[in-house]
Design a protein around this motif. Sequence first.
Motif, PDB file in Angstrom:
ATOM      1  N   SER A  94       0.863  -1.113  -0.070  1.00  0.00           N
ATOM      2  CA  SER A  94      -0.152  -0.052  -0.039  1.00  0.00           C
ATOM      3  C   SER A  94       0.838   0.815  -0.090  1.00  0.00           C
ATOM      4  O   SER A  94       2.076   1.138  -0.071  1.00  0.00           O
ATOM      5  N   GLY A  95       0.183   2.534  -0.006  1.00  0.00           N
ATOM      6  CA  GLY A  95       1.060   3.632  -0.205  1.00  0.00           C
ATOM      7  C   GLY A  95       1.593   3.718   1.310  1.00  0.00           C
ATOM      8  O   GLY A  95       2.672   4.552   1.338  1.00  0.00           O
ATOM      9  N   SER A  96       1.222   3.280   2.324  1.00  0.00           N
ATOM     10  CA  SER A  96       1.794   3.234   3.598  1.00  0.00           C
ATOM     11  C   SER A  96       3.139   2.170   3.814  1.00  0.00           C
ATOM     12  O   SER A  96       3.829   2.040   4.898  1.00  0.00           O
ATOM     13  N   GLY A  97       3.140   1.524   2.680  1.00  0.00           N
ATOM     14  CA  GLY A  97       4.368   0.394   2.813  1.00  0.00           C
ATOM     15  C   GLY A  97       3.769  -1.082   3.227  1.00  0.00           C
ATOM     16  O   GLY A  97       4.750  -1.917   3.423  1.00  0.00           O
ATOM     17  N   GLU A  98       2.715  -1.101   3.543  1.00  0.00           N
ATOM     18  CA  GLU A  98       2.062  -2.384   4.236  1.00  0.00           C
ATOM     19  C   GLU A  98       1.642  -3.216   2.771  1.00  0.00           C
ATOM     20  O   GLU A  98       1.271  -3.030   1.870  1.00  0.00           O
ATOM     21  N   VAL A  99       2.100  -4.631   3.121  1.00  0.00           N
ATOM     22  CA  VAL A  99       1.685  -5.896   2.036  1.00  0.00           C
ATOM     23  C   VAL A  99       0.351  -6.028   2.085  1.00  0.00           C
ATOM     24  O   VAL A  99      -0.233  -6.364   3.257  1.00  0.00           O
ATOM     25  N   ASP A 100      -0.554  -5.619   1.164  1.00  0.00           N
ATOM     26  CA  ASP A 100      -2.111  -5.466   1.449  1.00  0.00           C
ATOM     27  C   ASP A 100      -2.691  -6.334   0.316  1.00  0.00           C
ATOM     28  O   ASP A 100      -4.011  -6.430   0.325  1.00  0.00           O
ATOM     29  N   ARG A 101      -2.016  -6.968  -0.669  1.00  0.00           N
ATOM     30  CA  ARG A 101      -2.707  -7.476  -1.853  1.00  0.00           C
ATOM     31  C   ARG A 101      -1.866  -8.621  -2.524  1.00  0.00           C
ATOM     32  O   ARG A 101      -0.566  -8.476  -2.358  1.00  0.00           O
ATOM     33  N   MET A 102      -2.553  -9.567  -2.729  1.00  0.00           N
ATOM     34  CA  MET A 102      -1.805 -10.570  -3.595  1.00  0.00           C
ATOM     35  C   MET A 102      -2.437 -10.938  -4.976  1.00  0.00           C
ATOM     36  O   MET A 102      -3.794 -11.117  -5.235  1.00  0.00           O
ATOM     37  N   ASP A 103      -1.793 -10.892  -6.181  1.00  0.00           N
ATOM     38  CA  ASP A 103      -2.483 -11.279  -7.471  1.00  0.00           C
ATOM     39  C   ASP A 103      -1.649 -12.553  -7.944  1.00  0.00           C
ATOM     40  O   ASP A 103      -0.488 -12.790  -8.036  1.00  0.00           O
ATOM     41  N   GLU A 104      -2.373 -13.290  -9.036  1.00  0.00           N
ATOM     42  CA  GLU A 104      -1.730 -14.261  -9.880  1.00  0.00           C
ATOM     43  C   GLU A 104      -1.855 -13.455 -11.245  1.00  0.00           C
ATOM     44  O   GLU A 104      -2.631 -12.591 -11.740  1.00  0.00           O
ATOM     45  N   ALA A 105      -0.656 -13.702 -12.184  1.00  0.00           N
ATOM     46  CA  ALA A 105      -0.595 -13.058 -13.382  1.00  0.00           C
ATOM     47  C   ALA A 105       0.124 -14.515 -14.141  1.00  0.00           C
ATOM     48  O   ALA A 105       0.819 -15.139 -13.795  1.00  0.00           O
ATOM     49  N   ILE A 106      -0.194 -13.923 -15.496  1.00  0.00           N
ATOM     50  CA  ILE A 106       0.601 -14.462 -16.522  1.00  0.00           C
ATOM     51  C   ILE A 106       1.596 -13.738 -17.128  1.00  0.00           C
ATOM     52  O   ILE A 106       1.150 -12.475 -17.008  1.00  0.00           O
ATOM     53  N   CYS A 107       2.631 -14.146 -17.459  1.00  0.00           N
ATOM     54  CA  CYS A 107       3.720 -13.345 -17.958  1.00  0.00           C
ATOM     55  C   CYS A 107       3.955 -13.282 -19.473  1.00  0.00           C
ATOM     56  O   CYS A 107       4.283 -14.377 -20.143  1.00  0.00           O
ATOM     57  N   PRO A 108       3.831 -12.242 -20.011  1.00  0.00           N
ATOM     58  CA  PRO A 108       3.876 -11.909 -21.477  1.00  0.00           C
ATOM     59  C   PRO A 108       5.786 -11.877 -21.727  1.00  0.00           C
ATOM     60  O   PRO A 108       6.258 -12.015 -20.690  1.00  0.00           O
ATOM     61  N   TYR A 109       5.899 -11.763 -23.056  1.00  0.00           N
ATOM     62  CA  TYR A 109       7.473 -11.725 -23.246  1.00  0.00           C
ATOM     63  C   TYR A 109       8.043 -10.493 -22.473  1.00  0.00           C
ATOM     64  O   TYR A 109       9.268 -10.906 -22.052  1.00  0.00           O
ATOM     65  N   ASP A 110       7.627  -9.670 -22.408  1.00  0.00           N
ATOM     66  CA  ASP A 110       8.094  -8.381 -21.725  1.00  0.00           C
ATOM     67  C   ASP A 110       8.012  -8.225 -20.276  1.00  0.00           C
ATOM     68  O   ASP A 110       7.800  -7.243 -19.756  1.00  0.00           O
ATOM     69  N   PHE A 111       7.586  -9.279 -19.701  1.00  0.00           N
ATOM     70  CA  PHE A 111       7.319  -9.268 -18.433  1.00  0.00           C
ATOM     71  C   PHE A 111       8.353  -8.719 -17.480  1.00  0.00           C
ATOM     72  O   PHE A 111       9.549  -9.322 -17.636  1.00  0.00           O
ATOM     73  N   SER A 112       8.322  -8.000 -16.360  1.00  0.00           N
ATOM     74  CA  SER A 112       9.322  -7.393 -15.632  1.00  0.00           C
ATOM     75  C   SER A 112       8.793  -6.847 -14.392  1.00  0.00           C
ATOM     76  O   SER A 112       9.343  -6.035 -13.558  1.00  0.00           O
ATOM     77  N   PHE A 113       7.966  -7.810 -13.901  1.00  0.00           N
ATOM     78  CA  PHE A 113       7.593  -7.644 -12.112  1.00  0.00           C
ATOM     79  C   PHE A 113       6.971  -6.338 -12.114  1.00  0.00           C
ATOM     80  O   PHE A 113       6.760  -5.846 -10.965  1.00  0.00           O
ATOM     81  N   SER A 114       6.448  -5.421 -13.022  1.00  0.00           N
ATOM     82  CA  SER A 114       5.570  -4.372 -13.030  1.00  0.00           C
ATOM     83  C   SER A 114       4.239  -4.814 -13.480  1.00  0.00           C
ATOM     84  O   SER A 114       4.029  -5.409 -14.397  1.00  0.00           O
ATOM     85  N   SER A 115       3.402  -3.856 -12.916  1.00  0.00           N
ATOM     86  CA  SER A 115       1.909  -4.161 -13.232  1.00  0.00           C
ATOM     87  C   SER A 115       1.580  -3.652 -14.662  1.00  0.00           C
ATOM     88  O   SER A 115       0.762  -3.884 -15.442  1.00  0.00           O
ATOM     89  N   ASN A 116       2.555  -2.772 -15.101  1.00  0.00           N
ATOM     90  CA  ASN A 116       2.377  -2.432 -16.682  1.00  0.00           C
ATOM     91  C   ASN A 116       2.905  -3.435 -17.769  1.00  0.00           C
ATOM     92  O   ASN A 116       2.694  -3.339 -18.820  1.00  0.00           O
ATOM     93  N   ASN A 117       3.707  -4.314 -17.212  1.00  0.00           N
ATOM     94  CA  ASN A 117       4.118  -5.347 -18.013  1.00  0.00           C
ATOM     95  C   ASN A 117       3.553  -7.067 -17.591  1.00  0.00           C
ATOM     96  O   ASN A 117       4.199  -7.774 -17.817  1.00  0.00           O
ATOM     97  N   ALA A 118       2.632  -6.763 -16.651  1.00  0.00           N
ATOM     98  CA  ALA A 118       2.056  -8.162 -16.370  1.00  0.00           C
ATOM     99  C   ALA A 118       0.629  -8.251 -16.818  1.00  0.00           C
ATOM    100  O   ALA A 118      -0.026  -7.320 -17.212  1.00  0.00           O
TER     101      ALA A 118
END
Length: 321
Positions: free
Chosen positions: A89-113
């Motif tokens: 979260s904005g305060s630094g707390e771990v608050d969410r978990m998602d599953e994702a598939i990895c495209p070719y340009d996956f880079s651990f960012s929500s912009n590339n997942a």
Amino acid sequence: MAKKRALLVGINEYPVKPLRGCLNDILDMANLLASDYGFAKEDVRLVGDARATRTEIFKRLEWLTSGLEAGDTAFFMFSGHGVQVASRSGSGEVDRMDEAICPYDFSFSSNNAIRDDDLETVFRRVPAGVSLTIVSDSCHSEGLTTELRALESDEDIVVDRSPERDAYFVEKFYPLPIDLAWRVEAAKEKGIDAVPFGEKAADNGNLVMLSGCLRNQLSADASFGGRPNGAFTRYLIHVLQRHRDKPMSEVIKIVRDLLNRDRFVQQPQVEGGDALIAAPFLGGASGGGGVVKGKNARAAKAGDGDFARFKAELRKLIDRY
């Protein structure tokens, strides 16, 4: 005339932990759709490796889902790496978990997942009355515990215990950097978990999802007779060639038995509404039911050299069902 569309995504050439069988997976499945399920080749689109970026996949998903009407059929398949990602979260707390598939340009960012929520948003737009089937040959089991288990023991990762298998074997999850893997562990300790896309699929009345393993397991990319494939895709295609009008619940059971026979430690799943799970894959093959014989039995084959041996083994199992 009712439309039938399919989009198949396969990625071998990841910069980290490359795979070998994913392009074979989507090509084999595309051949099966065209030969046995009445899909025109021009309505089956494949995208792989460097062309399978997040942007390009979403462009094709837009094509897949646009203009559909009741009575139409849409099919989506992904063969490649999956991952679990935890967010702060904005305060630094771990608050969410998602599953994702990895495209070719996956880079651990929500912009590339491609997160499960992204796919849900896309497929929620599909109108009622459209048959929507998803096949996922990937896995999301990640974090430090998974990597440690793989290092500590070879009992759960069995290589070449069957004449159908070669020595090549890779799990289809994308390895996390140490900081992100630790964050996933922190989320689990707090009881934060992702809602699997397959469970969300059960709430969508026209969607059924077939996946290669339980969410805490690993899906295998392996080699059979010298030809790489995702283990789930390989066995699924062979079972569909022989049991094409059986309910998907029974198809998955047979696939699971075959994987267990060959000592793959993964249990495929089918999720969706009860009526959909009780129906055949894609409504049943065009041209009739029963065991496929003749030239169609070789469509989407997983290699010439091992086909006869594999058919003999499958025949033994077919007799049981």
